[in-house]
Scaffold this active site. Structure first.
Site, mmCIF file in Angstrom:
data_model
loop_
_atom_site.group_PDB
_atom_site.id
_atom_site.type_symbol
_atom_site.label_atom_id
_atom_site.label_comp_id
_atom_site.label_asym_id
_atom_site.label_seq_id
_atom_site.Cartn_x
_atom_site.Cartn_y
_atom_site.Cartn_z
ATOM 1 C CE LYS A 108 44.964 41.465 38.251
ATOM 2 N NZ LYS A 108 43.713 41.184 38.386
HETATM 3 C C1 LIG Z 1 42.862 40.684 39.410
HETATM 4 C C2 LIG Z 1 41.813 41.472 40.024
HETATM 5 C C3 LIG Z 1 41.539 41.218 41.388
HETATM 6 C C4 LIG Z 1 42.104 40.116 42.080
HETATM 7 O O1 LIG Z 1 43.345 40.386 42.574
HETATM 8 P P1 LIG Z 1 44.373 39.442 43.174
HETATM 9 O O2 LIG Z 1 45.627 40.128 43.314
HETATM 10 O O3 LIG Z 1 44.270 38.311 41.906
HETATM 11 O O4 LIG Z 1 43.889 38.746 44.301
HETATM 12 C C5 LIG Z 1 40.276 42.041 41.869
HETATM 13 N N1 LIG Z 1 39.792 42.851 40.893
HETATM 14 C C6 LIG Z 1 40.074 43.045 39.935
HETATM 15 C C7 LIG Z 1 39.258 43.969 39.030
HETATM 16 C C8 LIG Z 1 41.173 42.299 39.183
HETATM 17 O O5 LIG Z 1 41.511 42.570 37.944
#
Ligand SMILES: *Cc1c(COP(=O)(O)O)cnc(C)c1O
Length: 490
Positions: A108
């Site tokens: 993120k």
């Molecule tokens: C947020 C997250 C996901 C999922 O991603 P999305 O965009 O919500 O589908 C997968 N793995 C990790 C470690 C995350 O933080």
């Protein structure tokens, strides 16, 4: 270029405004109106570095930002510990796209390091003097990444809500020890869906009231299109890396497997495909909360089912918000149809898409899931045979990717890129259990033990958590979230 709501009942906006507002006023998500994704110019893009690709893609979607190059340069200047931001590693017979070298050790960061720059710029260019209050629901990783991205950004405050007991202890500490004058985190009794619904409800019920008091509510979740678009970049970057390594020739198709929760990451992959990146299959990997596996198999989305807490908490989600954007694209921008589906989801908890849409979905999306036992086994196996340590989310994707290759699908033999979304050190208990390291209640002891066994160094930003003071201890009921926000605005 204008942005419109997937539900068709809010004014069209410029991209500057769409990024600032986050969520459309009718509860829908912003999508570019009349943008022909195919008109994206891919020529020469694979010769560019991460920042170069970023500038091209962000300018394509956000054409009214006057100086995207500067924003991109500032965002990625020294925030990542990998010099090319999102490197690709060959592991066994596939390629791992490592997205966890940002300040909070999860993918993120890639978008949340630039979103604050986009928002500040949008605020300046539109001349909107109101203060922005970012409200974010998190299943663990978004919260910290957003806090870190927005800390001490002038004119913007941020409050993160996380499910009490629903995130790993390390994730919780990351949020409760956050530094900065304009930040706050708060636990909510309930699961991620409760907190996400709580935030969406505040947008719908309190936005006007807050605006009257001089504060605009906005979002740093992947419901904000400014979160989504920067994630398109690493699909192009990874493809370029495989080209440079001689694994593929330009134009060769590849598959990506994506550990999926809110469907933001994998949707960015679909955008990349629509823009001309030779993506054959996008493989949607879930944990035991396998609502997307069922949906992509049957066309029925039914959230009336038990909610499980798993070893991959960032995917413990039953309402995947960004699916709405995909259905909007596949239905030919039919906002009335999307509105109808989302009403059904809110009232009956269930909807079914048309056979045509299901067919279109299955042309690109494959799917599968792995439970906690399979996740641990995968972490162990890949570590033992390849000496590569992956986090539980990545392990879910790896497992599903391997199953896809063994499935006899006509695309099974194409190069497979697995998205690695977090550092294993964010989930020390799960890693310790997988590797038969004696489990201790002290996660910092566990990190040390994992470091000894694996030789992978503990990331500095996690090691230092141990000595940081906890600043935020609020735990509230989901019914009280709106009042909590009102009190912040007062
Ligand atoms: C947020 C997250 C996901 C999922 O991603 P999305 O965009 O919500 O589908 C997968 N793995 C990790 C470690 C995350 O933080």
């Amino acid at each position: 270029m204008k942005y419109t709501s997937t539900r068709g009942n809010s004014p069209t906006l410029t991209s500057l405004e769409a990024v600032l507002e986050g969520l459309a006023s009718d509860g829908g998500l912003f999508m570019p109106l009349d943008l022909d994704f195919k008109s994206f110019d891919v020529s020469g893009i694979f010769d560019l570095n991460f920042q170069g690709i970023s500038e091209r893609i962000l300018s394509f979607f956000f054409d009214d930002f006057p100086d995207m190059k500067r924003l991109v340069e500032n965002a990625y200047k020294d925030s990542f510990t990998a010099c090319d931001i999102t490197p690709v590693q060959a592991v066994d017979d596939r390629y791992v796209l490592e997205l966890f070298y940002g300040p909070t050790l999860a993918f993120k960061d890639v978008a949340l390091q630039i979103l604050p720059y986009l928002m500040s710029e949008a605020r300046q260019v539109t001349g909107d003097a109101k203060e922005i209050l970012i409200l974010t629901a998190t299943s663990g990783d978004t919260g910290k990444a957003a806090l870190e991205g927005f800390k001490d950004v002038p004119g913007i405050r941020i409050c993160v809500f996380f499910p009490y007991g629903g995130v790993s202890p390390i994730q919780q500490l990351q949020m409760t020890t956050q530094r900065g004058e304009n930040v706050r985190s708060c636990a909510v009794f309930g699961n991620f869906d409760d907190t996400q619904t709580g935030v969406k409800t505040i947008f719908e019920s309190a936005s006007e009231e807050c605006a009257a008091k001089g504060t605009i509510l906005s979002s740093a979740n992947s419901i904000n299109v400014g979160r989504l678009v920067p994630q398109v970049v690493y699909y192009f970057k990874a493809y370029g890396d495989l080209l440079k390594a001689g694994v593929i020739q330009e134009g060769d198709p590849v598959n990506f497997t994506v550990p999926t929760g809110n469907f933001g990451d994998i949707l960015a992959g679909f955008f990349a495909k629509c823009m001309g990146l030779p993506v054959k299959k996008l493989i949607c990997a879930s944990n035991t909360n396998n609502i997307l596996t069922d949906f992509l198999t049957t066309g029925v989305y039914d959230k009336n089912r038990p909610f499980y807490k798993t070893l991959s908490p960032s995917m413990d989600i039953l309402v995947s918000s960004n699916l709405e954007r995909l259905l909007y694209l596949l239905s030919g921008h039919d906002a009335a149809y999307i509105s109808e589906l989302m009403t059904k989801l809110n009232t009956a908890g269930c909807y079914e898409v048309t056979p045509e849409i299901l067919k279109a979905l299955q042309e690109t999306f494959s799917c599968g899931f792995a439970d906690d036992t399979a996740t641990k086994k995968t972490i162990r196996q890949v570590f033992e045979t390849e000496h590569y340590l992956m986090d539980p989310h990545t392990a879910v994707a790896w497992r599903v990717s391997k199953e896809f290759s063994a499935s006899g699908d006509e695309d099974a033999a194409l190069p497979n890129i697995v998205l690695s979304t977090a550092s294993p050190y964010k989930f020390p208990k799960a890693i310790a259990e997988s590797l038969d390291i004696p489990v201790s209640e002290d996660e910092f002891e566990l990190m040390e033990a994992i470091q000894q066994v694996s030789g992978v160094p503990i990331p500095k930003n996690l090691a230092e958590l141990k000595s940081l003071p906890v600043r935020f201890t609020d735990v509230i009921k989901k019914e009280d979230m709106a009042d909590y926000v009102r009190a912040m605005v007062e």
